[in-house]
Scaffold this motif. Sequence first.
Motif, PDB file in Angstrom:
ATOM      1  N   GLU A  37     -19.336   5.249  15.596  1.00 52.11           N
ATOM      2  CA  GLU A  37     -18.173   5.667  15.167  1.00 52.11           C
ATOM      3  C   GLU A  37     -17.112   4.365  14.669  1.00 52.11           C
ATOM      4  O   GLU A  37     -17.239   3.350  15.452  1.00 52.11           O
ATOM      5  CB  GLU A  37     -17.473   6.500  16.156  1.00 52.11           C
ATOM      6  N   TYR A  38     -16.718   4.458  13.482  1.00 55.74           N
ATOM      7  CA  TYR A  38     -15.820   3.193  13.120  1.00 55.74           C
ATOM      8  C   TYR A  38     -14.749   3.783  12.338  1.00 55.74           C
ATOM      9  O   TYR A  38     -14.478   5.015  12.173  1.00 55.74           O
ATOM     10  CB  TYR A  38     -16.853   2.152  12.302  1.00 55.74           C
ATOM     11  N   GLU A  39     -13.786   2.970  11.852  1.00 60.03           N
ATOM     12  CA  GLU A  39     -12.504   3.304  11.126  1.00 60.03           C
ATOM     13  C   GLU A  39     -12.768   3.028   9.640  1.00 60.03           C
ATOM     14  O   GLU A  39     -13.315   2.135   9.498  1.00 60.03           O
ATOM     15  CB  GLU A  39     -11.419   2.379  11.671  1.00 60.03           C
ATOM     16  N   GLU A  40     -12.206   3.852   8.872  1.00 64.93           N
ATOM     17  CA  GLU A  40     -11.799   3.602   7.653  1.00 64.93           C
ATOM     18  C   GLU A  40     -10.685   3.530   7.174  1.00 64.93           C
ATOM     19  O   GLU A  40      -9.764   4.110   7.733  1.00 64.93           O
ATOM     20  CB  GLU A  40     -12.466   4.854   6.588  1.00 64.93           C
ATOM     21  N   TYR A  41     -10.187   2.497   6.384  1.00 68.13           N
ATOM     22  CA  TYR A  41      -8.747   2.032   6.083  1.00 68.13           C
ATOM     23  C   TYR A  41      -8.571   2.102   4.686  1.00 68.13           C
ATOM     24  O   TYR A  41      -9.261   1.604   3.826  1.00 68.13           O
ATOM     25  CB  TYR A  41      -8.647   0.504   6.672  1.00 68.13           C
ATOM     26  N   TYR A  42      -7.631   2.792   4.344  1.00 69.12           N
ATOM     27  CA  TYR A  42      -7.003   3.236   2.949  1.00 69.12           C
ATOM     28  C   TYR A  42      -5.339   2.418   2.870  1.00 69.12           C
ATOM     29  O   TYR A  42      -4.831   2.707   3.588  1.00 69.12           O
ATOM     30  CB  TYR A  42      -6.885   4.592   2.924  1.00 69.12           C
ATOM     31  N   ALA A  43      -5.607   1.817   1.742  1.00 66.79           N
ATOM     32  CA  ALA A  43      -4.350   1.125   1.415  1.00 66.79           C
ATOM     33  C   ALA A  43      -3.172   1.988   0.844  1.00 66.79           C
ATOM     34  O   ALA A  43      -3.389   2.845   0.220  1.00 66.79           O
ATOM     35  CB  ALA A  43      -4.647  -0.094   0.281  1.00 66.79           C
ATOM     36  N   ILE A  44      -2.205   1.773   1.294  1.00 66.68           N
ATOM     37  CA  ILE A  44      -0.790   2.468   0.935  1.00 66.68           C
ATOM     38  C   ILE A  44       0.321   1.523   0.819  1.00 66.68           C
ATOM     39  O   ILE A  44       0.255   0.254   1.353  1.00 66.68           O
ATOM     40  CB  ILE A  44      -0.356   3.669   1.995  1.00 66.68           C
ATOM     41  N   ASP A  45       1.683   2.022  -0.092  1.00 64.44           N
ATOM     42  CA  ASP A  45       2.613   0.827  -0.074  1.00 64.44           C
ATOM     43  C   ASP A  45       3.622   1.081   1.094  1.00 64.44           C
ATOM     44  O   ASP A  45       3.586   2.013   1.885  1.00 64.44           O
ATOM     45  CB  ASP A  45       3.001   1.177  -1.506  1.00 64.44           C
ATOM     46  N   GLN A  46       4.387   0.313   1.013  1.00 65.14           N
ATOM     47  CA  GLN A  46       5.456   0.264   2.123  1.00 65.14           C
ATOM     48  C   GLN A  46       6.383   1.742   2.174  1.00 65.14           C
ATOM     49  O   GLN A  46       6.521   2.330   3.201  1.00 65.14           O
ATOM     50  CB  GLN A  46       6.488  -0.791   1.957  1.00 65.14           C
ATOM     51  N   GLN A  47       6.670   2.008   0.961  1.00 64.79           N
ATOM     52  CA  GLN A  47       7.246   3.333   0.897  1.00 64.79           C
ATOM     53  C   GLN A  47       6.484   4.543   1.315  1.00 64.79           C
ATOM     54  O   GLN A  47       6.964   5.505   1.950  1.00 64.79           O
ATOM     55  CB  GLN A  47       7.646   3.670  -0.526  1.00 64.79           C
ATOM     56  N   MET A  48       5.321   4.682   1.295  1.00 63.89           N
ATOM     57  CA  MET A  48       4.309   5.629   1.818  1.00 63.89           C
ATOM     58  C   MET A  48       4.209   5.586   3.202  1.00 63.89           C
ATOM     59  O   MET A  48       4.515   6.530   4.010  1.00 63.89           O
ATOM     60  CB  MET A  48       2.838   5.702   1.272  1.00 63.89           C
ATOM     61  N   LEU A  49       4.395   4.296   3.553  1.00 61.87           N
ATOM     62  CA  LEU A  49       4.186   4.297   5.374  1.00 61.87           C
ATOM     63  C   LEU A  49       5.428   4.655   5.771  1.00 61.87           C
ATOM     64  O   LEU A  49       5.414   5.593   6.844  1.00 61.87           O
ATOM     65  CB  LEU A  49       4.105   2.608   5.448  1.00 61.87           C
ATOM     66  N   GLU A  50       6.746   4.409   5.328  1.00 63.38           N
ATOM     67  CA  GLU A  50       7.861   4.789   5.770  1.00 63.38           C
ATOM     68  C   GLU A  50       7.999   6.260   5.584  1.00 63.38           C
ATOM     69  O   GLU A  50       8.626   6.986   6.717  1.00 63.38           O
ATOM     70  CB  GLU A  50       9.037   4.319   5.137  1.00 63.38           C
ATOM     71  N   ARG A  51       7.430   7.029   4.607  1.00 63.60           N
ATOM     72  CA  ARG A  51       7.541   8.414   4.285  1.00 63.60           C
ATOM     73  C   ARG A  51       6.798   9.079   5.398  1.00 63.60           C
ATOM     74  O   ARG A  51       7.069  10.163   6.094  1.00 63.60           O
ATOM     75  CB  ARG A  51       7.157   8.948   2.881  1.00 63.60           C
ATOM     76  N   PHE A  52       5.434   8.637   5.579  1.00 67.77           N
ATOM     77  CA  PHE A  52       4.422   9.141   6.602  1.00 67.77           C
ATOM     78  C   PHE A  52       5.022   9.040   8.013  1.00 67.77           C
ATOM     79  O   PHE A  52       4.593   9.800   8.762  1.00 67.77           O
ATOM     80  CB  PHE A  52       3.157   8.347   6.571  1.00 67.77           C
ATOM     81  N   HIS A  53       5.596   7.972   8.463  1.00 62.80           N
ATOM     82  CA  HIS A  53       6.113   7.794   9.580  1.00 62.80           C
ATOM     83  C   HIS A  53       7.245   9.094   9.976  1.00 62.80           C
ATOM     84  O   HIS A  53       7.371   9.418  11.310  1.00 62.80           O
ATOM     85  CB  HIS A  53       6.700   6.564   9.856  1.00 62.80           C
ATOM     86  N   HIS A  54       7.919   9.302   8.888  1.00 69.04           N
ATOM     87  CA  HIS A  54       8.827  10.342   9.161  1.00 69.04           C
ATOM     88  C   HIS A  54       8.454  11.707   8.905  1.00 69.04           C
ATOM     89  O   HIS A  54       9.364  12.761   9.165  1.00 69.04           O
ATOM     90  CB  HIS A  54      10.199  10.159   8.351  1.00 69.04           C
ATOM     91  N   ASN A  55       7.206  12.170   8.201  1.00 70.85           N
ATOM     92  CA  ASN A  55       6.821  13.168   7.655  1.00 70.85           C
ATOM     93  C   ASN A  55       5.496  13.460   7.885  1.00 70.85           C
ATOM     94  O   ASN A  55       4.812  12.929   7.156  1.00 70.85           O
ATOM     95  CB  ASN A  55       7.229  13.486   6.296  1.00 70.85           C
ATOM     96  N   LEU A  56       5.195  14.127   8.976  1.00 73.43           N
ATOM     97  CA  LEU A  56       3.884  14.429   9.448  1.00 73.43           C
ATOM     98  C   LEU A  56       2.908  15.118   8.607  1.00 73.43           C
ATOM     99  O   LEU A  56       1.944  14.778   8.162  1.00 73.43           O
ATOM    100  CB  LEU A  56       3.606  15.136  10.783  1.00 73.43           C
ATOM    101  N   ASP A  57       3.508  16.170   7.988  1.00 73.99           N
ATOM    102  CA  ASP A  57       2.900  17.091   6.981  1.00 73.99           C
ATOM    103  C   ASP A  57       2.326  16.267   5.748  1.00 73.99           C
ATOM    104  O   ASP A  57       1.407  16.472   5.288  1.00 73.99           O
ATOM    105  CB  ASP A  57       3.710  18.171   6.610  1.00 73.99           C
ATOM    106  N   SER A  58       3.356  15.308   5.006  1.00 77.28           N
ATOM    107  CA  SER A  58       2.873  14.608   4.061  1.00 77.28           C
ATOM    108  C   SER A  58       1.861  13.253   4.556  1.00 77.28           C
ATOM    109  O   SER A  58       0.908  13.207   3.823  1.00 77.28           O
ATOM    110  CB  SER A  58       4.134  13.588   3.585  1.00 77.28           C
ATOM    111  N   ALA A  59       1.953  12.970   5.651  1.00 76.41           N
ATOM    112  CA  ALA A  59       0.762  12.127   6.043  1.00 76.41           C
ATOM    113  C   ALA A  59      -0.388  12.698   6.370  1.00 76.41           C
ATOM    114  O   ALA A  59      -1.478  12.340   5.759  1.00 76.41           O
ATOM    115  CB  ALA A  59       1.390  11.345   7.448  1.00 76.41           C
ATOM    116  N   LEU A  60      -0.503  14.034   6.944  1.00 78.21           N
ATOM    117  CA  LEU A  60      -1.603  14.739   6.875  1.00 78.21           C
ATOM    118  C   LEU A  60      -2.202  15.093   5.582  1.00 78.21           C
ATOM    119  O   LEU A  60      -3.583  15.148   5.389  1.00 78.21           O
ATOM    120  CB  LEU A  60      -1.473  16.058   7.913  1.00 78.21           C
ATOM    121  N   GLU A  61      -1.527  15.437   4.593  1.00 72.99           N
ATOM    122  CA  GLU A  61      -2.050  15.920   3.418  1.00 72.99           C
ATOM    123  C   GLU A  61      -2.804  14.780   2.762  1.00 72.99           C
ATOM    124  O   GLU A  61      -3.972  14.911   2.465  1.00 72.99           O
ATOM    125  CB  GLU A  61      -0.784  16.257   2.412  1.00 72.99           C
ATOM    126  N   PHE A  62      -2.073  13.545   2.974  1.00 71.41           N
ATOM    127  CA  PHE A  62      -3.045  12.374   2.198  1.00 71.41           C
ATOM    128  C   PHE A  62      -4.114  11.957   3.087  1.00 71.41           C
ATOM    129  O   PHE A  62      -5.240  11.666   2.666  1.00 71.41           O
ATOM    130  CB  PHE A  62      -1.879  11.009   2.360  1.00 71.41           C
TER     131      PHE A  62
END
Length: 87
Positions: A37-62
């Motif tokens: 088992e290992y991790e896959e890492y996907y690049a996102i921008d700062q705006q997406m990071l902040e949105r995902f911190h505050h919106n679980l549904d948006s993060a899960l969709e991505f």
Amino acid sequence: MTFSDTYVNREERFSLGIEETSGQCFVSFPVFNGLIEYEEYYAIDQQMLERFHHNLDSALEFVNRCRRREMDELLMQKPGSKRGFAC
């Protein structure tokens, strides 16, 4: 690369964070290739990071799009020949 998590969702099995050397924000989740088992890492921008911190549904969709391999162009580390599947 040194990945530092800023948010971990154990229930949905994904993390948000920042790669320390480059400052690149990321979403990660575990994958399993039949051996390890290992991790896959996907690049996102700062705006997406902040949105995902505050919106679980948006993060899960991505995250789910990444799990379906629809966002492979954003992979920060290209997988080897025996690529895993989301756990």
